[in-house]
Design a protein around this motif. Structure first.
Motif, PDB file in Angstrom:
ATOM      1  N   ALA A  22       2.928  -2.360  29.512  1.00  0.00           N
ATOM      2  CA  ALA A  22       1.719  -2.348  28.675  1.00  0.00           C
ATOM      3  C   ALA A  22       2.003  -2.796  27.249  1.00  0.00           C
ATOM      4  CB  ALA A  22       1.103  -0.954  28.685  1.00  0.00           C
ATOM      5  N   GLU A  23       3.262  -3.111  26.975  1.00  0.00           N
ATOM      6  CA  GLU A  23       3.701  -3.592  25.662  1.00  0.00           C
ATOM      7  C   GLU A  23       3.323  -2.625  24.544  1.00  0.00           C
ATOM      8  OE1 GLU A  23       1.900  -7.557  25.746  1.00  0.00           O
ATOM      9  OE2 GLU A  23       3.897  -8.361  26.186  1.00  0.00           O
ATOM     10  N   LEU A  24       3.534  -1.328  24.810  1.00  0.00           N
ATOM     11  CA  LEU A  24       3.245  -0.338  23.778  1.00  0.00           C
ATOM     12  C   LEU A  24       4.203  -0.512  22.608  1.00  0.00           C
ATOM     13  CD1 LEU A  24       2.455   2.966  25.714  1.00  0.00           C
ATOM     14  CD2 LEU A  24       0.965   1.041  25.136  1.00  0.00           C
ATOM     15  N   GLY A  25       3.688  -0.320  21.405  1.00  0.00           N
ATOM     16  CA  GLY A  25       4.487  -0.499  20.210  1.00  0.00           C
ATOM     17  C   GLY A  25       4.590  -1.944  19.760  1.00  0.00           C
ATOM     18  N   ARG A  26       3.832  -2.824  20.403  1.00  0.00           N
ATOM     19  CA  ARG A  26       3.880  -4.243  20.035  1.00  0.00           C
ATOM     20  C   ARG A  26       2.511  -4.770  19.624  1.00  0.00           C
ATOM     21  NH1 ARG A  26       8.529  -6.885  21.127  1.00  0.00           N
ATOM     22  NH2 ARG A  26      10.084  -5.830  22.404  1.00  0.00           N
ATOM     23  N   HIS A  27       1.650  -3.875  19.188  1.00  0.00           N
ATOM     24  CA  HIS A  27       0.302  -4.286  18.823  1.00  0.00           C
ATOM     25  C   HIS A  27       0.087  -4.151  17.317  1.00  0.00           C
ATOM     26  CE1 HIS A  27      -0.248  -3.060  23.195  1.00  0.00           C
ATOM     27  NE2 HIS A  27      -0.482  -4.365  23.166  1.00  0.00           N
ATOM     28  N   ALA A  28      -1.029  -4.665  16.861  1.00  0.00           N
ATOM     29  CA  ALA A  28      -1.315  -4.696  15.426  1.00  0.00           C
ATOM     30  C   ALA A  28      -1.724  -3.338  14.886  1.00  0.00           C
ATOM     31  CB  ALA A  28      -2.420  -5.717  15.144  1.00  0.00           C
ATOM     32  N   THR A  29      -2.003  -2.388  15.777  1.00  0.00           N
ATOM     33  CA  THR A  29      -2.302  -1.014  15.385  1.00  0.00           C
ATOM     34  C   THR A  29      -1.423  -0.070  16.202  1.00  0.00           C
ATOM     35  OG1 THR A  29      -4.095  -0.900  17.015  1.00  0.00           O
ATOM     36  CG2 THR A  29      -4.703  -1.542  14.772  1.00  0.00           C
ATOM     37  N   THR A  30      -1.392   1.183  15.832  1.00  0.00           N
ATOM     38  CA  THR A  30      -0.536   2.176  16.497  1.00  0.00           C
ATOM     39  C   THR A  30      -0.978   2.417  17.939  1.00  0.00           C
ATOM     40  OG1 THR A  30      -0.077   3.275  14.396  1.00  0.00           O
ATOM     41  CG2 THR A  30       0.250   4.573  16.404  1.00  0.00           C
ATOM     42  N   ASP A  31      -0.033   2.552  18.844  1.00  0.00           N
ATOM     43  CA  ASP A  31      -0.292   2.916  20.233  1.00  0.00           C
ATOM     44  C   ASP A  31       0.113   4.376  20.469  1.00  0.00           C
ATOM     45  OD1 ASP A  31      -1.144   0.319  20.867  1.00  0.00           O
ATOM     46  OD2 ASP A  31       0.902  -0.334  21.304  1.00  0.00           O
ATOM     47  N   ARG A  52       0.841  -1.190   0.000  1.00  0.00           N
ATOM     48  CA  ARG A  52       0.000   0.000   0.000  1.00  0.00           C
ATOM     49  C   ARG A  52       0.877   1.241   0.000  1.00  0.00           C
ATOM     50  NH1 ARG A  52      -3.723  -0.756   5.053  1.00  0.00           N
ATOM     51  NH2 ARG A  52      -4.280   1.366   4.494  1.00  0.00           N
ATOM     52  N   ALA A  53       0.428   2.259  -0.727  1.00  0.00           N
ATOM     53  CA  ALA A  53       1.245   3.471  -0.876  1.00  0.00           C
ATOM     54  C   ALA A  53       1.305   4.262   0.414  1.00  0.00           C
ATOM     55  CB  ALA A  53       0.677   4.337  -1.999  1.00  0.00           C
ATOM     56  N   ILE A  54       0.250   4.174   1.240  1.00  0.00           N
ATOM     57  CA  ILE A  54       0.190   4.975   2.448  1.00  0.00           C
ATOM     58  C   ILE A  54       0.113   4.055   3.654  1.00  0.00           C
ATOM     59  CG2 ILE A  54      -1.130   6.688   3.727  1.00  0.00           C
ATOM     60  CD1 ILE A  54      -2.118   7.794   1.089  1.00  0.00           C
ATOM     61  N   ALA A  55       1.024   4.225   4.599  1.00  0.00           N
ATOM     62  CA  ALA A  55       1.019   3.442   5.829  1.00  0.00           C
ATOM     63  C   ALA A  55       0.249   4.213   6.893  1.00  0.00           C
ATOM     64  CB  ALA A  55       2.455   3.204   6.285  1.00  0.00           C
ATOM     65  N   THR A  56      -0.618   3.541   7.632  1.00  0.00           N
ATOM     66  CA  THR A  56      -1.450   4.217   8.619  1.00  0.00           C
ATOM     67  C   THR A  56      -1.492   3.427   9.917  1.00  0.00           C
ATOM     68  OG1 THR A  56      -3.464   3.081   7.900  1.00  0.00           O
ATOM     69  CG2 THR A  56      -2.917   5.163   6.792  1.00  0.00           C
ATOM     70  N   ALA A  57      -2.263   3.958  10.862  1.00  0.00           N
ATOM     71  CA  ALA A  57      -2.377   3.339  12.183  1.00  0.00           C
ATOM     72  C   ALA A  57      -2.952   1.943  12.117  1.00  0.00           C
ATOM     73  CB  ALA A  57      -3.269   4.201  13.071  1.00  0.00           C
ATOM     74  N   GLN A 100      -3.603   1.034  22.007  1.00  0.00           N
ATOM     75  CA  GLN A 100      -3.494   1.316  23.434  1.00  0.00           C
ATOM     76  C   GLN A 100      -3.154   2.795  23.633  1.00  0.00           C
ATOM     77  OE1 GLN A 100      -3.897  -1.628  25.818  1.00  0.00           O
ATOM     78  NE2 GLN A 100      -4.918  -1.896  23.834  1.00  0.00           N
ATOM     79  N   LEU A 101      -3.730   3.403  24.673  1.00  0.00           N
ATOM     80  CA  LEU A 101      -3.575   4.829  24.945  1.00  0.00           C
ATOM     81  C   LEU A 101      -3.340   5.036  26.434  1.00  0.00           C
ATOM     82  CD1 LEU A 101      -3.887   7.910  24.288  1.00  0.00           C
ATOM     83  CD2 LEU A 101      -6.366   7.570  24.506  1.00  0.00           C
ATOM     84  N   TYR A 102      -2.229   5.714  26.773  1.00  0.00           N
ATOM     85  CA  TYR A 102      -1.906   5.984  28.166  1.00  0.00           C
ATOM     86  C   TYR A 102      -1.408   7.423  28.325  1.00  0.00           C
ATOM     87  CZ  TYR A 102      -2.148   1.006  29.373  1.00  0.00           C
ATOM     88  OH  TYR A 102      -2.584  -0.276  29.595  1.00  0.00           O
ATOM     89  N   GLY A 103      -1.609   7.975  29.527  1.00  0.00           N
ATOM     90  CA  GLY A 103      -1.102   9.302  29.863  1.00  0.00           C
ATOM     91  C   GLY A 103      -0.286   9.259  31.142  1.00  0.00           C
ATOM     92  N   PRO A 115       2.922   4.548  12.542  1.00  0.00           N
ATOM     93  CA  PRO A 115       4.072   3.990  13.257  1.00  0.00           C
ATOM     94  C   PRO A 115       3.618   2.987  14.325  1.00  0.00           C
ATOM     95  CG  PRO A 115       3.491   6.060  14.236  1.00  0.00           C
ATOM     96  CD  PRO A 115       2.548   5.883  13.064  1.00  0.00           C
ATOM     97  N   LYS A 116       4.575   2.381  14.981  1.00  0.00           N
ATOM     98  CA  LYS A 116       4.246   1.481  16.081  1.00  0.00           C
ATOM     99  C   LYS A 116       3.790   2.272  17.308  1.00  0.00           C
ATOM    100  CE  LYS A 116       4.834  -2.374  15.971  1.00  0.00           C
ATOM    101  NZ  LYS A 116       3.944  -3.463  15.501  1.00  0.00           N
ATOM    102  N   LEU A 117       4.422   3.448  17.512  1.00  0.00           N
ATOM    103  CA  LEU A 117       4.148   4.222  18.719  1.00  0.00           C
ATOM    104  C   LEU A 117       4.173   5.714  18.403  1.00  0.00           C
ATOM    105  CD1 LEU A 117       3.803   4.319  21.863  1.00  0.00           C
ATOM    106  CD2 LEU A 117       6.303   4.365  22.016  1.00  0.00           C
ATOM    107  N   VAL A 118       3.198   6.446  18.950  1.00  0.00           N
ATOM    108  CA  VAL A 118       3.168   7.905  18.898  1.00  0.00           C
ATOM    109  C   VAL A 118       3.362   8.424  20.316  1.00  0.00           C
ATOM    110  CG1 VAL A 118       1.728   9.942  18.515  1.00  0.00           C
ATOM    111  CG2 VAL A 118       1.698   8.064  16.861  1.00  0.00           C
ATOM    112  N   VAL A 119       4.304   9.336  20.494  1.00  0.00           N
ATOM    113  CA  VAL A 119       4.541   9.970  21.793  1.00  0.00           C
ATOM    114  C   VAL A 119       4.237  11.460  21.663  1.00  0.00           C
ATOM    115  CG1 VAL A 119       6.209  10.482  23.618  1.00  0.00           C
ATOM    116  CG2 VAL A 119       6.321   8.291  22.393  1.00  0.00           C
ATOM    117  N   ILE A 120       3.293  11.945  22.453  1.00  0.00           N
ATOM    118  CA  ILE A 120       3.021  13.387  22.526  1.00  0.00           C
ATOM    119  C   ILE A 120       3.689  13.881  23.797  1.00  0.00           C
ATOM    120  CG2 ILE A 120       1.258  15.164  22.695  1.00  0.00           C
ATOM    121  CD1 ILE A 120      -0.619  13.344  21.135  1.00  0.00           C
ATOM    122  N   LEU A 121       4.793  14.594  23.628  1.00  0.00           N
ATOM    123  CA  LEU A 121       5.640  15.029  24.740  1.00  0.00           C
ATOM    124  C   LEU A 121       5.362  16.499  25.037  1.00  0.00           C
ATOM    125  CD1 LEU A 121       8.052  14.642  26.692  1.00  0.00           C
ATOM    126  CD2 LEU A 121       9.561  15.165  24.765  1.00  0.00           C
TER     127      LEU A 121
END
Length: 581
Positions: free
Chosen positions: A259-268, A23-28, A163-166, A33-39
């Motif tokens: 929580a094994e973030l970044g190890r799931h089938a969709t983006t964490d 696929r031309a476009i990779a998505t969640a 997965q979503l954590y704060g 990506p495997k993991l998104v970090v909002i810092l």
């Protein structure tokens, strides 16, 4: 017939080619990506990145400055620049008039008549993980957040697979950035430093949190901060030192692992708010050597954290997106600004409210001493005592208009009388002054200036807090904040100017000048992840920083990785022919 056979053969070949083409476009939906970090760096003005750039080493802040898309002209588009609204704005891509969070706390007489309720306080829930014998206090939740976050939309679109954590030292920062659908939000018990949560999220702490709390890390942080081992104020004593930054980031590592973030089938998604820059910054101001040392320490700890991510997320940093921003800026210490000639006065808020109470009594109840203003106040919203006005037969419009009319005189009464009869031979001390004020009804009905400034005020409207008047002192003026301290709550540029930088495969490194806003983070991430923007989002997609889709490359997936719980793979499973370059 031969022509038809050749035609169908061609169609078959094309179908096979298309089926085997990535696929031309990779998505969640396929974990790109495997993991998104909002810092989020609490109380961190954007100019710090240039002022102290020569100090930075490794790939802490330089990950963004040298290898990311950096937007040095990022300003919040509202006037109520506080922690809770700022974190809500970053998560939701909306301002207060969209997400509802106007300040850190406000009066809600239906819930409490003896104290303002905090932005996340929720007596319907209990705290989880508090030390034995600790004082019982209400739990916390995102009950007041009126809009979804980018993390919420990812959870919705993946049917909970993502997965979503704060995380933060502060409950409001951990909760409001992540959102209502988070698997968990964690903050510290201010006395002990233990990470806790609320029954809104879970009935008991996960084993990995319990292990972190029971381990040696708290004692290590106390030692690093040179704090007494028996302190009952971890937040104030350790939180104001670089030791708390490393402590918080070590907890983030424990969460990502546990929580094994970044190890799931969709983006964490992980939202991570560093509180220490704010805890110290209020005490010493933005121009102090102590705050510079804090910024440099954050740089070192971020370098270590990013290196850890590179080694512990599948595919390394190539499979991670990171947004860097802040919830608000900060005013210079008034005494420092005054030395340079600015009218940087401090405002005696207690006396200001007393002056207002006296004037309102003179108008509506001469000779009496009725508290028409609520007892605990903080700028920019001055809270009116609605029941007191209603007992006097005064409606909201008349009450707010009366308070607004008396505010200029209340400010003027804070200025000591000038008994001199000749021109001064030295510079006179700063004097408090009012710039503008707006009633709640004016804000709710958009009876505001048709200007950029008027839009800042409109974006600051909140339905919370009862009857109120928004008060904006003159620039560089704050309410008294202890010896040498400073504050933030205004529409002025120094309070609205924050970093915005993006790192990850889709972002072309460079410096991008031109006004942008923190609301653009949620909009940009939502677009790239292929999900809906948050429900009240008003941000713009930062297209100027994006690589062409064909140039976005992620590390190839490894053949197998550690097994993850079955419930994490309930939707959008990736098939063998959806592999990306």
């Amino acid at each position: 017939m031969a022509i038809l056979q050749r035609f169908f053969a061609l169609i078959t070949i094309c179908a096979l080619v298309l089926a085997s083409t990535p696929r031309a476009i990779a998505t969640a939906y396929d974990a790109h990506p495997k993991l998104v970090v909002i810092l989020v760096l609490d109380q961190f003005r954007a100019d710090y990145l240039e002022r102290y750039r020569a100090d930075f080493k490794g790939r802490g802040f330089r990950l963004f400055l040298d290898h990311g898309a950096n937007f040095p002209d990022c300003y919040f588009g509202y006037a109520n620049t506080e922690t809770a609204p700022g974190h809500s704005t970053i998560g939701t891509g909306a301002y207060t008039d969209g997400h509802g969070i106007g300040s850190n706390e406000w009066w809600d007489l239906a819930r409490s008549k003896d104290h303002p309720v905090s932005s996340v306080e929720d007596e319907r829930y209990a705290l989880v993980g508090m030390p034995a014998g600790a004082k019982t206090t209400p739990g916390s939740s995102p009950r007041n957040l009126l809009a979804s976050t980018v993390g919420d939309e990812l959870r919705l679109d993946t049917l909970g697979a993502s997965q979503l954590y704060g995380i933060s030292l502060k409950d409001r920062a951990a909760i409001l950035t992540a959102g209502a659908t988070a698997n968990g939000a964690f903050w510290i018990d201010q006395a002990s430093g233990r990470f806790i949560t609320s029954t809104f999220y879970m009935q008991q702490l996960p084993a990995w949190v319990q292990s972190f709390d029971d381990g040696p890390r708290i004692a290590q942080a106390l030692q690093e901060a040179k704090a007494p081992a028996d302190t009952n104020n971890f937040y104030g004593v350790v939180g104001a030192t670089p030791a708390a930054v490393g402590y918080e980031l070590d907890f983030a590592k424990a969460l990502i692992t546990g929580a094994e973030l970044g190890r799931h089938a969709t983006t964490d998604v992980l939202t991570l708010s560093i509180s220490s820059t704010d805890i110290l910054g209020h005490k010493v101001g933005p121009d102090s050597e102590e705050q510079r040392e804090m910024v440099d320490a954050v740089d070192v700890d971020l370098d270590s954290f990013f290196t850890w991510l590179d080694k512990n997320v599948e595919g390394g940093l190539g499979n991670v997106w990171i947004a860097l921003t802040a919830d608000h800026g900060i005013a210079p210490v008034p005494a420092n600004a005054a030395k340079l000639g600015l009218n940087a006065a401090t405002i005696d808020l207690k006396k200001l409210v007393e002056n207002l109470n006296f004037a309102i009594n003179q108008k509506f109840s001469p000779g009496e001493k009725i508290d028409y203003m609520m007892p605990r106040q903080s700028l920019p919203y001055l809270a009116l005592n609605q029941p007191a006005f209603e007992r006097a037969g005064i409606n909201e419009q008349e009450a707010e208009q009366a308070v607004q009319n008396f505010i200029p005189a209340a400010f003027a009464s804070l200025i000591p009388p000038d008994e001199s009869t000749s021109p001064s031979t030295t510079r006179l001390p700063p004097t408090p002054g009012l710039f503008r004020s707006y009633t709640r009804q004016q804000m709710a009905q958009s009876q505001l200036p048709n200007s950029s400034f008027g839009q800042l005020i409109e974006h600051s409207y909140t339905p919370n807090g009862g009857w109120y008047v928004m008060v904006i002192p003159q620039a560089f003026q704050i309410e008294s904040y202890g010896s040498g301290g400073t504050n933030h709550f205004t529409p002025y540029s120094y309070d609205r100017h924050v970093p915005l930088a993006l790192y990850g495969a889709p972002f072309a490194p460079g410096t991008y000048h031109g006004r942008v806003e923190p609301v653009d983070i949620a909009a940009t991430f939502a677009s790239l992840l292929g999900i809906n923007q948050p429900s009240a989002s008003i941000g713009h997609i930062l297209t100027q920083s994006l690589r062409p889709a064909s140039a976005v490359v992620y590390p190839k997936p490894v053949p197998a990785h550690k097994a993850v719980p079955a419930h994490a793979h309930t939707a959008h499973k990736r098939t063998a022919d959806e592999t990306h370059p």
